[in-house]
Scaffold this active site. Structure first.
Site, PDB file in Angstrom:
ATOM      1  N   CYS A 158      81.759  -0.962  23.070  1.00  0.00           N
ATOM      2  CA  CYS A 158      82.356  -2.437  23.019  1.00  0.00           C
ATOM      3  C   CYS A 158      82.012  -2.983  21.710  1.00  0.00           C
ATOM      4  O   CYS A 158      81.073  -3.489  21.357  1.00  0.00           O
ATOM      5  CB  CYS A 158      81.921  -3.219  24.047  1.00  0.00           C
ATOM      6  SG  CYS A 158      82.537  -4.675  23.967  1.00  0.00           S
ATOM      7  N   CYS A 194      81.580  -6.712  21.688  1.00  0.00           N
ATOM      8  CA  CYS A 194      80.266  -7.029  21.928  1.00  0.00           C
ATOM      9  C   CYS A 194      79.605  -6.962  20.969  1.00  0.00           C
ATOM     10  O   CYS A 194      78.436  -7.589  20.686  1.00  0.00           O
ATOM     11  CB  CYS A 194      79.756  -6.403  23.283  1.00  0.00           C
ATOM     12  SG  CYS A 194      81.277  -6.185  24.504  1.00  0.00           S
ATOM     13  N   ASP A 195      79.438  -5.591  20.478  1.00  0.00           N
ATOM     14  CA  ASP A 195      78.239  -5.152  19.529  1.00  0.00           C
ATOM     15  C   ASP A 195      78.444  -5.188  18.027  1.00  0.00           C
ATOM     16  O   ASP A 195      77.626  -4.944  17.117  1.00  0.00           O
ATOM     17  CB  ASP A 195      77.678  -3.696  20.040  1.00  0.00           C
ATOM     18  CG  ASP A 195      77.244  -3.912  21.345  1.00  0.00           C
ATOM     19  OD1 ASP A 195      76.705  -5.120  21.907  1.00  0.00           O
ATOM     20  OD2 ASP A 195      77.291  -3.042  22.189  1.00  0.00           O
TER      21      ASP A 195
END
Ligand code: NDP
Length: 310
Positions: A132, A135-136
């Site tokens: 992701c 997300c990261d």
């Protein structure tokens, strides 16, 4: 808890089913799972959901759908369905915290990101390997990363990461991208992205965090060569597997695990159990298609409930 309609999953399919089922007085209970809002909450801008000419943030879209379901009286519960008994009606479903009895069930549990299956992936999970970018990606500011895959997700992730990172490799196993033309253009015109066609990741290295990947190009041909690239992050964007496991003892699935919905309706092989969204969609996997199938599943459930009342 007893309900006329139990909806499992909180992506576009689940919330849309909840909006329709609530308005049909089925007084639905929706179990939203551990990732409320589903996959769109890990996406950045959604540009192709109708009605948003400027695009919409994935989290905001899901939050709006949730509020709309609540407005019509959906009872939203948290939990993970671990066990079902679809052998008789009312159906029984068990989560980690509660047991439900339901006259009808709509399965809209979506799909989960796939990994390559390399031992090294586990070793660097959370220390360089992710599925992701939204997300990261933040953790890789001004670093070098690679994205694996050639579809829309991979192109979207590579484009997103190019805005944060120093350099992005896109590792594509074939000699072409499968993504839509507009996504391909964005990648191919981006000077920060280097596309490695005909290439696969065969290993990762670095201690204790990721420092690079072993690549094989033209595997199994005369042109085969192996080399390393220096990377701090590896993002997988190689598709998703349907979350159908708890139900597959009862409902028919295809060889990949997608629940089979019969013909024009969202009916599964178990009368009274319906499926919607990516868990039953090996082909389109679009938010708008998931929402539409959630609507159909709720209408199917309403009809079934009326026709099968004692
Ligand atoms: P796709 O199935 O479309 O693409 C998966 C990609 O990963 C393919 O290029 C595939 O290669 C590659 N791949 C699969 N397994 C491996 C492996 N073991 N090693 C290396 N590469 C592998 O998945 P997506 O998640 O990209 O998209 C799913 C659906 O969602 C599609 O319908 C897509 O259009 C849609 N989508 C739309 C978006 C948008 O419009 N904004 C954004 C994201 C997704 P190969 O081609 O060789 O099979």
């Amino acid at each position: 808890m007893k309900t006329k309609c139990l909806i499992i999953g909180s992506g576009p399919a689940g919330y849309t089913a909840a909006i329709y089922a609530s308005r049909a007085n089925l007084e639905p209970v929706l179990i939203e799972g551990y990732q409320p809002g589903g996959q769109l909450t890990t996406t950045g801008e959604v540009e192709n959901f109708p009605g948003y000419p400027q695009g919409v943030d994935g989290n905001m879209l899901m939050d709006d759908l949730r509020k709309q379901a609540l407005r019509f009286g959906t009872n939203i519960q948290n939990g993970q369905v671990t066990k079902v008994d679809f052998s008789k009606r009312p159906f029984t479903l068990t989560t980690d915290t509660a047991t439900y009895e339901a006259d009808t069930v709509i399965i809209s549990t979506g799909a989960t990101a796939r990994y390559l299956g390399l031992d090294d992936e586990q070793k660097y999970m959370g220390m360089g390997v992710s599925a992701c970018a939204v997300c990261d990606g933040f953790f890789y500011r001004d670093k070098i990363v690679a994205v694996v895959g050639g579809g829309d997700s991979a192109c979207e992730e590579a484009t997103y990461l190019s805005g944060i990172c120093k350099k992005v490799y896109l590792i594509v196993r074939k000699d072409y991208l499968r993504a839509s033309k507009v996504m391909q253009r964005r990648v191919l015109d981006n000077t920060k992205i280097t596309v490695l066609f005909n290439s696969n990741v065969i290993g990762l290295f670095g201690d204790p965090v990721l420092e690079g990947a072993h690549i094989i190009e033209y595997a199994g041909t005369e042109r085969e060569q192996k080399y390393d690239i220096p990377i701090n992050g590896l993002f997988l964007a190689i598709g998703h597997d349907p979350n159908s496991k708890p139900f597959s003892e009862y409902v028919a699935t295809d060889p990949q695990g997608f629940i089979i919905a019969n013909g024009q309706s969202q009916a599964t092989s178990v009368p009274g159990v319906f499926a919607a969204g990516d868990v039953c969609d090996p082909t389109y996997q679009q938010a708008v298609v998931a929402a539409a199938s959630g609507c159909k599943a709720a209408l199917d459930a309403e009809r079934f409930y009326i026709e099968n009342q004692a």
